[in-house]
Design a protein around this motif. Sequence first.
Motif, PDB file in Angstrom:
ATOM      1  N   GLY A 114      86.436  92.872  69.932  1.00 26.93           N
ATOM      2  CA  GLY A 114      85.065  92.869  69.872  1.00 26.93           C
ATOM      3  C   GLY A 114      84.593  91.480  70.511  1.00 26.93           C
ATOM      4  N   VAL A 115      85.611  90.469  70.793  1.00 35.05           N
ATOM      5  CA  VAL A 115      85.339  89.247  71.392  1.00 35.05           C
ATOM      6  C   VAL A 115      85.896  88.997  72.488  1.00 35.05           C
ATOM      7  N   GLY A 116      87.289  89.035  72.795  1.00 36.65           N
ATOM      8  CA  GLY A 116      87.837  88.710  73.755  1.00 36.65           C
ATOM      9  C   GLY A 116      89.266  88.028  73.533  1.00 36.65           C
ATOM     10  N   SER A 117      89.845  87.702  74.787  1.00 35.72           N
ATOM     11  CA  SER A 117      91.092  87.133  74.645  1.00 35.72           C
ATOM     12  C   SER A 117      91.247  85.716  74.060  1.00 35.72           C
ATOM     13  N   ILE A 118      92.295  85.237  73.558  1.00 30.47           N
ATOM     14  CA  ILE A 118      92.471  84.008  72.799  1.00 30.47           C
ATOM     15  C   ILE A 118      92.446  82.978  74.108  1.00 30.47           C
ATOM     16  N   GLN A 119      93.114  83.407  75.147  1.00 29.41           N
ATOM     17  CA  GLN A 119      93.041  82.284  76.267  1.00 29.41           C
ATOM     18  C   GLN A 119      91.744  82.168  77.022  1.00 29.41           C
TER      19      GLN A 119
END
Length: 171
Positions: A140-145
């Motif tokens: 629900g937020v996105g990629s760590i990078q």
Amino acid sequence: MNHQVFIGLGSNLDNPLEQLRIALESLNALPDTRVEKVSSFYGSTPLGPEDQPDYVNAVAELCTTLQPSVLLDALQSIESTQGRVKKRHWGERLIDLDILLYDDLQMQSERLQIPHSQMAFRDFVLVPLHELDAGLSIPGVGSIQGLIDGLKTSYLKPLVKSNLSSDVTDF
């Protein structure tokens, strides 16, 4: 069923490196749980009041059959056993253990929010997570990078290597 869980660890009191080592041993001793990987240890400036010592942070990847609320109880028990006393909001602490991610679960209750509500804004969580799994994504937020690339504030400080014994993460 086994679950992949990432736990954030932090300490800034009473030999923080030793506090993290003790917590990792305790995590590995939980029933039906094993520590799969541990990130490097990172120094960080305090997020809250600045009149406290710097922190040492890490992230551990667990494989567990424990359900989120049972795991939370176990983490709070470890904190209590190690002597954690919360003195003030975002203040100094002997040990802090947070469930960051639990599989791809998204949940919010009175006691627990998964993914951890503030992790996307904290490099002292994102950088160790990235070290463990560069392709990881926060549901629900996105990629760590992508989150690391978008950070506007950094709390990380280098740890002096000579202060780290070679067996810090050998629990």
